[in-house]
Design an enzyme around this catalytic site. Sequence first.
Site: not given
Ligand code: NAP
Length: 269
Positions: A17, A62, A66, A99, A123, A146-147, A151, A213
């Site tokens: 950023s 971030t 959030k 977002d 997810g 989702n895994r 959720k 993402l």
């Molecule tokens: P989060 O709140 O921790 O959620 C992660 C999700 O992914 C949960 O549903 C989790 O499942 C699932 N997950 C995690 N590890 C996994 C695995 N090994 N296999 C299958 N499912 C898995 O994270 P978040 O804030 O949503 O962020 C997720 C991603 O989005 C990150 O990589 C972040 O950098 C990216 N992101 C990108 C942007 C962009 O502008 N491009 C913006 C925001 C976020 P469970 O519920 O089973 O734990």
Amino acid sequence: MITVYGVIGFPVGHSVSPAMHNAAFEALGMDCTYQAFEVKGERLQEAITGAKCLGFGGLNVTIPHKEAVIKFVKPDPVAAEIGAANTIDFKKMMAFNTDAPAAVDALRDNGVEIAKKNVLVLGAGGAARAVVYGLLKGRASVTIANRTPAKAADLASYMRARGDVFGTSFEGLPDKVRMADIIVNTTPVGMKWEDKPLVTRDMLDKTQAVFDLVYRPVETPLLKEAKAAGAKTVDGVSMLARQGARSFEIWTGVKPPLDVMERSARDAL
Ligand code: NAP
């Protein structure tokens, strides 16, 4: 006097950023700077108050703050509905979520229409909340897989008042993928070099679009699979630049050069 903007998170050293926003300030000749600040959860409220007292123009928020931020700064109606914010404007003393619209902008700007389309969201975490909200506002039908299926079910029932949405597990994922027009990965799978993508080329075809993402690496294993199947691809940098551009406009009232922001993010990555 120079106006300071920044991003607070933990960890935040990897953030692109600063590169994105500083490139936009420079292109517009604005006397502003944008820095990354590492802030732990227990100091979040103090950090926000401190930045406001020091006359900061605004902050991005971030991982992992959030959701917590809206306890300390009044959310606008969209951030309140999503339950998370990524932008604080000190003039209005209000928190916004850029977002959700940025995910939709990224798809549309890359030629992917969402209205009346079946979208499979992988997810059910924080990013998925914003993405699902944006997709439903854009009149897509959404399946959240989702895994941890509970959720996905919880998020779907929370979002149901906003549109057609259903929560499920990864069981039978190939069939779920085949039934979708658009597949969106909101899990962090793909960030580690050893990660195997949740969706592979044999599940995809050229009529579909795949949006990841994850933006580090820019071309994720999932996007490689999608390209091999001939599907349209949208990468995470597209969304990253657009959420940043929307924050910039909230703070300054000026539309930033999106191409400059996106290029600098790609260069920084
Ligand atoms: P989060 O709140 O921790 O959620 C992660 C999700 O992914 C949960 O549903 C989790 O499942 C699932 N997950 C995690 N590890 C996994 C695995 N090994 N296999 C299958 N499912 C898995 O994270 P978040 O804030 O949503 O962020 C997720 C991603 O989005 C990150 O990589 C972040 O950098 C990216 N992101 C990108 C942007 C962009 O502008 N491009 C913006 C925001 C976020 P469970 O519920 O089973 O734990």
